[in-house]
Design a protein around this motif. Structure first.
Motif, PDB file in Angstrom:
ATOM      1  N   PHE A   1       1.979   7.122   1.300  1.00 26.86           N
ATOM      2  CA  PHE A   1       1.120   7.315   0.287  1.00 26.86           C
ATOM      3  C   PHE A   1      -0.436   7.486   0.597  1.00 26.86           C
ATOM      4  CE2 PHE A   1       5.096   6.638  -1.475  1.00 26.86           C
ATOM      5  CZ  PHE A   1       5.378   7.256  -2.593  1.00 26.86           C
TER       6      PHE A   1
ATOM      7  N   LYS B   1      -1.867  -0.225  -2.819  1.00 27.38           N
ATOM      8  CA  LYS B   1      -2.162   0.244  -4.245  1.00 27.38           C
ATOM      9  C   LYS B   1      -3.780  -0.015  -4.302  1.00 27.38           C
ATOM     10  CE  LYS B   1       2.171   0.631  -6.413  1.00 27.38           C
ATOM     11  NZ  LYS B   1       3.063   0.334  -7.774  1.00 27.38           N
TER      12      LYS B   1
ATOM     13  N   TRP C   1      -0.293   3.495  -0.398  1.00 27.08           N
ATOM     14  CA  TRP C   1      -0.767   3.707  -1.887  1.00 27.08           C
ATOM     15  C   TRP C   1      -2.352   3.594  -2.006  1.00 27.08           C
ATOM     16  CZ3 TRP C   1       2.529   5.424  -6.121  1.00 27.08           C
ATOM     17  CH2 TRP C   1       3.932   5.485  -5.752  1.00 27.08           C
TER      18      TRP C   1
ATOM     19  N   THR D   1      -6.786   2.009  -4.829  1.00 28.15           N
ATOM     20  CA  THR D   1      -6.784   3.623  -5.046  1.00 28.15           C
ATOM     21  C   THR D   1      -8.042   4.030  -4.466  1.00 28.15           C
ATOM     22  OG1 THR D   1      -7.314   3.347  -7.383  1.00 28.15           O
ATOM     23  CG2 THR D   1      -4.927   4.131  -6.807  1.00 28.15           C
TER      24      THR D   1
END
Length: 340
Positions: free
Chosen positions: A159, A110, A135, A112
């Motif tokens: 992801f 995560k 992610w 990004t």
């Protein structure tokens, strides 16, 4: 005199005990300091990531085993885990990660603004068992060199923006327990070599959903016994998928939804281990087999197919609403309208 001597001895003994307890005890209290080489590499990683606030604790004046986002071995002081999670971090995965030779876990999750490709230096991590790079905004191909990390038990690249085909060499990871390549932009076929996972110590759970994969499932998958899950949903796969099932299979979770699979469901035998079955939005025909009533299903969806006949009575089948069954050719019976 005798009593005085006894008191003096007792006092001396008590003082000796207090003195002993006050001394440093490397065996019980101290922990080894962070290895100087590892500390230097970590500071290089921080610099390569543009010194983010998320790594503010990485102060060169502080023992690096006290820093956030990592873990040291208690006996050696070597860094064994690097876990950079949910931070405002930009840049690419620093190649210097491969210079932490005792790493067992690498987790960039995560982030990004983390971009670019996976550096080949990760192949130097001969103790690595857990690699999660999910992610993020990583791109490029899924690198075939990951198959060189034979110690891997968990690989998660989900992801991201990976493109190209799935490297057949990933089937050469003998200890892999889970493979996550879902939520990318992968194209091409599922490698035939994936049937060779059976020659390792285990068959990994496979997650390939939300890509653009085409072609048929390799027939070699029929010989695999997935321990828990297989998710091939939301691709452009076609043909027969019935050989994934069987009375003796241990798989509990199967998601083949939103593909182009076409086979006769009435001829499929299901294992009593199956608790999750999603086949919606395919071209599956035939009828629902009576054996489905023997399953302890927690989720079931066969909507948007070409099924006919009465929904078998019993088991869990009537506990699902009509949306699990509708848009079939001529399926009928509760929870759908009665058969005519």
């Amino acid at each position: 005199m005798k009593n005085s001597s006894s008191y003096s001895s007792a006092a001396l003994l008590a003082f000796s005990c207090l003195l002993f307890l006050s001394l440093p005890s490397p065996s019980f209290c101290a922990h080894p300091k962070c290895n100087s080489h590892d500390k230097k590499v970590l500071l290089k990683i921080k610099a390569d990531l543009n010194n983010p606030y998320h790594l503010a604790s990485w102060d060169p004046k502080v023992d690096c085993c006290e820093w956030d986002a990592l873990e040291c071995d208690r006996n050696t002081g070597r860094v064994i885990a690097l876990t950079v999670f949910a931070g405002n971090i930009s840049g690419q995965i620093p190649p210097a990660v491969g210079d932490l030779p005792y790493l067992q876990n690498v987790d960039f999750h995560k982030l990004t603004n983390l971009t670019g490709e996976i550096p080949s230096t990760v192949t130097k991590l001969v103790h690595l068992t857990f690699l999660r790079l999910s992610w993020n905004h990583l791109s490029g191909p899924v690198p075939s060199f990951l198959s060189q990390i034979k110690t891997l038990t968990f690989l998660d690249l989900s992801f991201n923006n990976f493109t190209g085909s799935i490297p057949p060499s990933l089937s050469e990871l003998p200890n892999l327990l889970a493979l996550h390549l879902d939520r990318n932009r992968l194209t091409g076929n599922i490698p035939e070599s994936f049937g060779n996972f059976a020659f390792g110590n285990s068959v990994p759970d496979i997650y390939l959903s939300h890509n653009m994969l085409t072609g048929t499932i390799p027939r070699s998958f029929g010989g695999l016994n997935f321990s828990l899950r297989i998710d091939l949903s939301r691709n452009r796969l076609e043909g027969d998928a019935s050989f994934l099932f069987g009375k003796n299979k241990t798989v509990q979770f199967v998601d083949l939804s939103r593909n182009l699979f076409m086979f006769d469901l009435s001829k499929v035998e299901f294992s009593e281990n199956l608790i999750y079955l999603d086949l919606n939005h395919n071209k599956i025909f035939g009828s629902l087999p009576q054996s489905l009533t023997n399953l302890g299903l927690q989720f079931f969806n066969v909507s948007y197919n070409r099924l006919c006949g009465q929904i078998p009575q019993g088991g869990k089948l009537q506990s699902f609403d009509l949306y699990s069954y509708f848009h079939n050719r001529c399926l009928c019976g509760a929870p759908l309208p009665a058969c005519k």
